[in-house]
Design a protein around this motif. Structure first.
Motif, PDB file in Angstrom:
ATOM      1  N   ASP A  99       0.853  -1.186   0.000  1.00 12.86           N
ATOM      2  CA  ASP A  99       0.000   0.000   0.000  1.00 12.86           C
ATOM      3  C   ASP A  99       0.889   1.236   0.000  1.00 12.86           C
ATOM      4  O   ASP A  99       1.663   1.441   0.927  1.00 12.86           O
ATOM      5  CB  ASP A  99      -0.871  -0.019   1.262  1.00 12.86           C
ATOM      6  CG  ASP A  99      -2.012   0.971   1.190  1.00 12.86           C
ATOM      7  OD1 ASP A  99      -1.782   2.156   1.515  1.00 12.86           O
ATOM      8  OD2 ASP A  99      -3.114   0.572   0.831  1.00 12.86           O
ATOM      9  N   GLY A 100       0.807   2.052  -1.033  1.00 18.08           N
ATOM     10  CA  GLY A 100       1.620   3.265  -1.083  1.00 18.08           C
ATOM     11  C   GLY A 100       1.411   4.013  -2.373  1.00 18.08           C
ATOM     12  O   GLY A 100       0.498   3.705  -3.152  1.00 18.08           O
ATOM     13  N   PHE A 101       2.262   4.994  -2.620  1.00 14.53           N
ATOM     14  CA  PHE A 101       2.132   5.770  -3.848  1.00 14.53           C
ATOM     15  C   PHE A 101       3.488   6.314  -4.260  1.00 14.53           C
ATOM     16  O   PHE A 101       4.421   6.414  -3.462  1.00 14.53           O
ATOM     17  CB  PHE A 101       1.118   6.902  -3.697  1.00 14.53           C
ATOM     18  CG  PHE A 101       1.518   7.964  -2.707  1.00 14.53           C
ATOM     19  CD1 PHE A 101       2.197   9.096  -3.123  1.00 14.53           C
ATOM     20  CD2 PHE A 101       1.222   7.818  -1.369  1.00 14.53           C
ATOM     21  CE1 PHE A 101       2.567  10.070  -2.221  1.00 14.53           C
ATOM     22  CE2 PHE A 101       1.591   8.790  -0.453  1.00 14.53           C
ATOM     23  CZ  PHE A 101       2.260   9.927  -0.871  1.00 14.53           C
ATOM     24  N   ALA A 102       3.581   6.659  -5.549  1.00 14.71           N
ATOM     25  CA  ALA A 102       4.815   7.178  -6.130  1.00 14.71           C
ATOM     26  C   ALA A 102       4.567   8.547  -6.724  1.00 14.71           C
ATOM     27  O   ALA A 102       3.484   8.830  -7.248  1.00 14.71           O
ATOM     28  CB  ALA A 102       5.330   6.227  -7.206  1.00 14.71           C
ATOM     29  N   TYR A 138      -0.285  12.736   2.820  1.00 17.51           N
ATOM     30  CA  TYR A 138      -1.061  12.132   1.752  1.00 17.51           C
ATOM     31  C   TYR A 138      -1.960  11.040   2.315  1.00 17.51           C
ATOM     32  O   TYR A 138      -1.605  10.376   3.296  1.00 17.51           O
ATOM     33  CB  TYR A 138      -0.132  11.491   0.703  1.00 17.51           C
ATOM     34  CG  TYR A 138       0.874  12.440   0.094  1.00 17.51           C
ATOM     35  CD1 TYR A 138       0.611  13.060  -1.115  1.00 17.51           C
ATOM     36  CD2 TYR A 138       2.091  12.694   0.721  1.00 17.51           C
ATOM     37  CE1 TYR A 138       1.542  13.922  -1.694  1.00 17.51           C
ATOM     38  CE2 TYR A 138       3.028  13.557   0.157  1.00 17.51           C
ATOM     39  CZ  TYR A 138       2.742  14.168  -1.055  1.00 17.51           C
ATOM     40  OH  TYR A 138       3.669  15.022  -1.617  1.00 17.51           O
ATOM     41  N   ASP A 139      -3.114  10.831   1.676  1.00 13.62           N
ATOM     42  CA  ASP A 139      -3.947   9.713   2.087  1.00 13.62           C
ATOM     43  C   ASP A 139      -3.462   8.443   1.389  1.00 13.62           C
ATOM     44  O   ASP A 139      -2.468   8.449   0.651  1.00 13.62           O
ATOM     45  CB  ASP A 139      -5.433   9.992   1.841  1.00 13.62           C
ATOM     46  CG  ASP A 139      -5.810  10.019   0.361  1.00 13.62           C
ATOM     47  OD1 ASP A 139      -4.977   9.681  -0.497  1.00 13.62           O
ATOM     48  OD2 ASP A 139      -6.958  10.385   0.066  1.00 13.62           O
ATOM     49  N   MET A 178      -3.321  11.068  -2.471  1.00 12.39           N
ATOM     50  CA  MET A 178      -3.858  12.409  -2.651  1.00 12.39           C
ATOM     51  C   MET A 178      -3.337  13.322  -1.544  1.00 12.39           C
ATOM     52  O   MET A 178      -3.412  12.986  -0.357  1.00 12.39           O
ATOM     53  CB  MET A 178      -5.385  12.370  -2.622  1.00 12.39           C
ATOM     54  CG  MET A 178      -5.984  11.527  -3.722  1.00 12.39           C
ATOM     55  SD  MET A 178      -7.789  11.528  -3.668  1.00 12.39           S
ATOM     56  CE  MET A 178      -8.152  10.299  -4.926  1.00 12.39           C
ATOM     57  N   LEU A 179      -2.796  14.457  -1.938  1.00 10.25           N
ATOM     58  CA  LEU A 179      -2.273  15.428  -0.989  1.00 10.25           C
ATOM     59  C   LEU A 179      -3.429  16.046  -0.204  1.00 10.25           C
ATOM     60  O   LEU A 179      -4.351  16.613  -0.783  1.00 10.25           O
ATOM     61  CB  LEU A 179      -1.499  16.513  -1.729  1.00 10.25           C
ATOM     62  CG  LEU A 179      -0.868  17.615  -0.870  1.00 10.25           C
ATOM     63  CD1 LEU A 179       0.249  17.053  -0.005  1.00 10.25           C
ATOM     64  CD2 LEU A 179      -0.323  18.740  -1.766  1.00 10.25           C
TER      65      LEU A 179
END
Length: 376
Positions: A254-257, A316-317, A321-322
């Protein structure tokens, strides 16, 4: 009095899906007016000068088609089997996703749910989103509420200036299944390319993006460390996958780039790649935040920021999303958003759950990341 009037000609139709309405004249929904459609709409007339609310309500699939796009001020969608767009729908104010997807053809980016300069949306989730192309007009920053039939897979766009237009869609497919791409054609620094999903983004303004991964992205099968994960793009000019990454946050499940700046029109598709790293972004502590006024963990306090006179904090969620940003942070975050397109009511605070934070100490050349859990 609520009014809906104009020069009208409604015809009852027997369309393949169900009965519908054809507009051959001019419809206008005035301020405080409400208009609901429970079947197909064919717009062959003028339906573009609206205030009030236009809603779509059905337990079956319905369609909007015709010669001309519709332009609505406020609109809401409660269509259990989805609302299909054969012609674009434009929104000037709020698009409220309640139930059911907005379906647009993935072979035609010009047929889309388009958000105009002052518009926004509420309620996008796994059960209600754009399954196909969403677009913007005259916006600089936006989070596209795109996904597939199962999940919301939003892409957050941050551009250097206002986009005249930009289009985005999500594909839960192996890029190699499309003749345009070949995962073996990649920069030397890239070890692997995702075979599970990709996004298409069209736009002419230099921009950065954020895209997230989750369990079905199968990132653990590709990477051993989150810091190996980068945004990559298929270069139209060079016919290869190129590293566009600027950092990643989260876990392998679970994460984001985040990307570095690039021109979207230069790239055919965007997804995740894996690079060989020699250095890692260190982690700070993980935090529990309980903003209930008892004086314990009511705000986010990071001791290390006292070392820097030129720092940034971004939160960030889970979708990347910021939701909060502060230059020279001094304990301001108490569970409330100051950024983001999809916060329903800022005064109620952010929902309980896991958030990621990124700290940049620009004067010291340091960057850190971590988690916080917001408990209400």
């Amino acid at each position: 009095m609520k009014t809906i009037y104009g020069i009208l000609l409604f015809l009852s139709l027997n369309l393949p899906a169900q009965e519908g309405t054809r507009n051959l004249g001019m419809i206008k929904v005035h301020d405080q007016g409400n208009l609901g459609f429970h079947g197909n709409l064919v717009n062959d007339g003028v339906f573009n000068d609206n205030q009030g609310l236009v809603g779509f309500y059905s337990d079956r699939s319905i369609m909007i088609s015709g010669l001309f796009p519709t332009i609505f001020n406020d609109t809401e969608f409660i269509t259990e089997q989805g609302l299909q767009l054969a012609v674009s729908m434009k929104v000037e104010n709020n698009a409220n996703f309640v139930q059911g997807d907005i379906l647009t053809p993935r072979t035609d980016s010009f047929t889309s749910l388009q958000f105009l300069s002052e518009s926004f949306y509420t309620g996008a989730n796994n059960m209600s989103k754009v399954d196909g192309y969403a677009s913007i007009q005259n916006k600089q920053q936006f989070t596209f509420p795109v996904g597939d039939a199962q999940q919301l897979r939003a892409l957050a766009l941050h551009s250097e200036s206002t986009n005249p237009v930009a289009y985005c869609a999500y594909f839960y497919s192996n890029p190699d299944d499309f003749p345009s791409f070949n995962s073996l054609n990649r920069e030397n620094t890239l070890q692997q390319i995702s075979r599970h999903e990709f996004w298409r983004l069209e736009g002419s303004v230099p921009s950065t993006i954020q895209i997230s991964w989750n369990e079905r992205s199968q990132m653990a099968s590709m990477a051993e460390n989150v810091d190996e994960i980068v945004v990559v793009g298929w270069s139209k000019a060079n016919n290869q996958w190129e590293n566009l990454g600027a950092g990643s946050i989260g876990s392998l499940s679970d994460g984001f780039a985040l990307s570095s700046p690039f021109v979207p029109n230069d790239y055919e598709a965007l997804t995740f790649g894996i690079v060989d790293i020699t250095t890692e972004i260190p982690d700070l502590a993980n935090y529990l935040l309980t903003p209930n006024g008892d004086g314990i963990n009511d705000f986010l306090h990071i001791d290390e920021l006292a070392l820097s006179n030129n720092n940034w904090l971004r939160i960030y969620d889970r979708n990347g999303m910021l939701v909060f940003e502060k230059y020279n942070y001094t304990n301001e975050f108490r569970g409330y958003a100051n950024k983001g397109d999809v916060v329903l009511n800022r005064s109620n605070g952010l929902p309980q759950g896991v958030y990621f934070y990124l700290v940049m100490m620009e004067d010291l050349g340091l960057e850190y990341q971590g988690y916080l859990y917001l408990d209400r």
